[in-house]
Design a protein around this motif. Sequence first.
Motif, mmCIF file in Angstrom:
data_model
loop_
_atom_site.group_PDB
_atom_site.id
_atom_site.type_symbol
_atom_site.label_atom_id
_atom_site.label_comp_id
_atom_site.label_asym_id
_atom_site.label_seq_id
_atom_site.Cartn_x
_atom_site.Cartn_y
_atom_site.Cartn_z
ATOM 1 N N ALA B 84 20.282 18.578 -0.751
ATOM 2 C CA ALA B 84 21.494 18.226 -0.011
ATOM 3 C C ALA B 84 22.752 18.922 -0.527
ATOM 4 N N PRO B 155 24.114 12.920 1.978
ATOM 5 C CA PRO B 155 23.857 12.858 3.416
ATOM 6 C C PRO B 155 24.071 11.434 3.909
ATOM 7 N N GLU B 213 24.925 15.109 8.691
ATOM 8 C CA GLU B 213 24.225 16.387 8.801
ATOM 9 C C GLU B 213 23.380 16.533 10.053
#
Lengths: 465, 224
Positions: B84, B155, B213
Motif C-alpha cells: 500500500a 487503504p 484506492e
Amino acid sequence: MTGSYDYAGSFAGRAGVALADPKLRAAVASATSRADGNRLAVLESLADAESLKDLAAEIRDAVLSRLDVHLDMLAETWEHNGGRIFFAAGARDASDYVARLATDRGITSAIKSKSMVSEEIGLNETLESAGVDVVETDLGEYIIQLAGDPPSHIIAPAIHMSKADVAELFSQSEGRALPEDAPALMAYARAKLRERFLSAGLGISGVNFAVSEEGALCIVTNEGNARMCTSLPPVHVAVMGMERVVGNFDELAVMLALLGRSGTGQKLTQYTTLLFGPRRASEADGPEESHLVVVDAGRTNILGTEYQEALRCIRCGACLNVCPVYRQVGGHAYDPVYSGPIGAVINPLLHDSPQAAELAHASTLCGACTEACPVRIPLDDLLLRLRRDYAARHASVTERALYAAWSRAWAGPRRYGAFSALGSLAGRLTGERSFKRLPLPVLGRWTKGRSFPGFTRSASSKEKR
Amino acid sequence: MTSRAEFIATVRGRLDDSARKETPDIAEWSVTVPNGAERFCAELLAIGGHPRLVGPSSSELRAVLDSILEAAGPGPVLVTDEDAIPHELVPACEAEGREVIRWPDGNRGRWAAAAVGVTSCLWAIAETGSVVLASSLPGGRAVSLLPPVFVCAAPRARLVATTAEAFRLIAAERPDCSNVVIVTGPSKSADIGNELVQGVHGPGEVHVILIDEAPRTIRVAGDG
C-alpha cells in the motif's frame, strides 16, 4: 524538592514536609485536577462507562479466582512463542534473575521503561550493585532518577516537580544552563536517551497485562520508550506482578478502554505494544531473547483473603487524582513505591511494617477513590478493614478502655442521655459550639487535626424521647 | 528459588475451588462509530496527529507527500516494501534530492538518521485515530519508531470502527510476528511541569494518509 522524606518516620511527619512546600502543593493540585477533569470528560465517550466498569471488575475477579490456571497457561503460551519465563517468589529472586541475565552476557548497560513492580523489588539497586548501569527512559522516571527521588505518582512519577525544578536539575547534571522551557528540556532528554537506547545491551520493561491464552504481553506508554526498550537491545526482560493477567484479547480491549480513560483521560494510550516473544526469523529487528519475570513478593498473602479485590488494580492512578489527602500531600508522604488510596491499601498487605500499616489512616474515607476506580475496588471499605486490623494489633490498653467506655455510654437511652447532658453542660460552661482541643491526654491527640462537635440541648433531649 | 510448579501450587493453595468464577461473556460493549473516515480524521487531529483523506487521484497523493517532505528536516526517507505504499513516494523524494532507504537495507545507525519513516498498516481504527502495525517483513519496528516523522499509508478498506473490533481481528488473524503495535498519534509526555510536549522518544509528527484506492484499482484492472 528531594531527599527530605523520612520513610522510617511517620505519615504525619512526611505529610508535614509536603504541606510546608507550596511549590509541590501547587504542582500536585494542578496536575491531579487536570487529570481528573480529563478522565471525567473522556469517560463520556463510552456508551455506558458504569456498565463497562462492572464488566471490567467481573473480568478481573474471574481471572483472580483462576489465577493458577492462567499463570500455567501463560507459561505455556509464552514459551510456545519462544519466550522464557521465570517465576520469582520473593522480590530478591526477581531482581537477582534480571541482574544475572545481564552479568551472564557481559552486559553493563541497561535501559528501562517505567515499571512500578521494579521499584517494589529494588531492581535498579540490585543492577547497580552488580555493575550494570541502568537508565530510566520514561521522562518522569528519568527526572526522578537524576534527582534521586522515589516516584510520587503511579503514572506521573515526577508530578511533584515544577518546570523550574526540572530545568535546574538538568542544568546541574549537564553543567550548563538549560532554559526553563518544556520542549527544550524534552529535546535535551530525548538526545541523551537516544544514545543509550541505541547502545544498551538489555531492555527492561514492566507489563500492563499478560494475555494468558495468547502468550502475549501488553505494554502501554505515551512516549514510545517501551517500544524502544522492547525493540532495540538484543535482550528484553519484562517484569510483572503475578496478578496482571487477562485471558484473551476481548478482555484486554475492555481493560485498555478503561486504563487510558481513567489514568490520563485518553481513549487509548499513544502506544499499545503487544509482544509475542523474541524476534522471528521473518523479521529484520527486535530482541533475540525475550524474558518474562512473574513476581509474587507478597501477593499470595492477599489472594484468597478479604482483601483480594485489591488485586484487581490495573494501576491507572485515578484514585490518587481524586483523593483529597493525596491532592494535598502528594505521593512522598505515603511509601517509596505506591501512593494514594491504592498504596494505602496494598503497601501494608505486601509488606508488614508499622510504617505501611499506619497508611490506612491517611484517608478521610470519603469514597471518592472507590467511585473513580475503573475496576470497582471498594477502596474505602478496604481501608476501614485495615484500620480494624491495625487497632486489633496496635491499640494501647488506655485506648481500648476508652473505646469500651465510649461504646457503653452509647449502648442505652439512659446512659446516652446522661452522657450528652454532660457534653452540653461542658459546652455551656466553655461557651464553645465545638471543641478544638479536648482536655484529656488521649482525646487531646484526637483533636489535634479536627474539632470535636459540641452537643446541643435540643438534639440530645429530642433523642431521649 | 522456586520452580514454576511450586509457584503455581502456592497460588493454587490460596484459592478456594468453590469461589472460582467463569469468564464473563463479553458482549458488544463498544460504541458505534458511523462515518468511520471522518471520525478517524477528527480523532487523530484532536490528539495532535495529521490525518489526510485522499481520493484516487495520483496528483492529489503526490501533493500530500510533497507537502510532508518539504516540512520534514534533512535526512533520508526510510520506507517499507508494503503493497500500500504510494508509488508517488520515490519520485517525490527524488524531486527533493532526498535519499530513499528501502527497509531493511542499511543498519540501525542509518535508520536512526532517517528524517521520515513510511509504512502501511494492518488496520486503522476510527474510534481512536490509531493505526495497527506488525513487526514482520515487509514491515518492521524501527521504521515507525526511530525517525522524527512517521507517515502511514492506510487503504480506506482497512479502516475498522473500534479498538474492540481491532482486537477481535488481531485474535482471529494472529499475524505471525513478535510485535503488534497500535500507534495512536504522536509520542507525547506531560512529565515536565504538566505541560504537553510531542516527540519525546517516538515520532513527534504523525501523518496518516487514508487512501480511497478503489477507483484506481478498477482502472488498473481495466487496463490489464
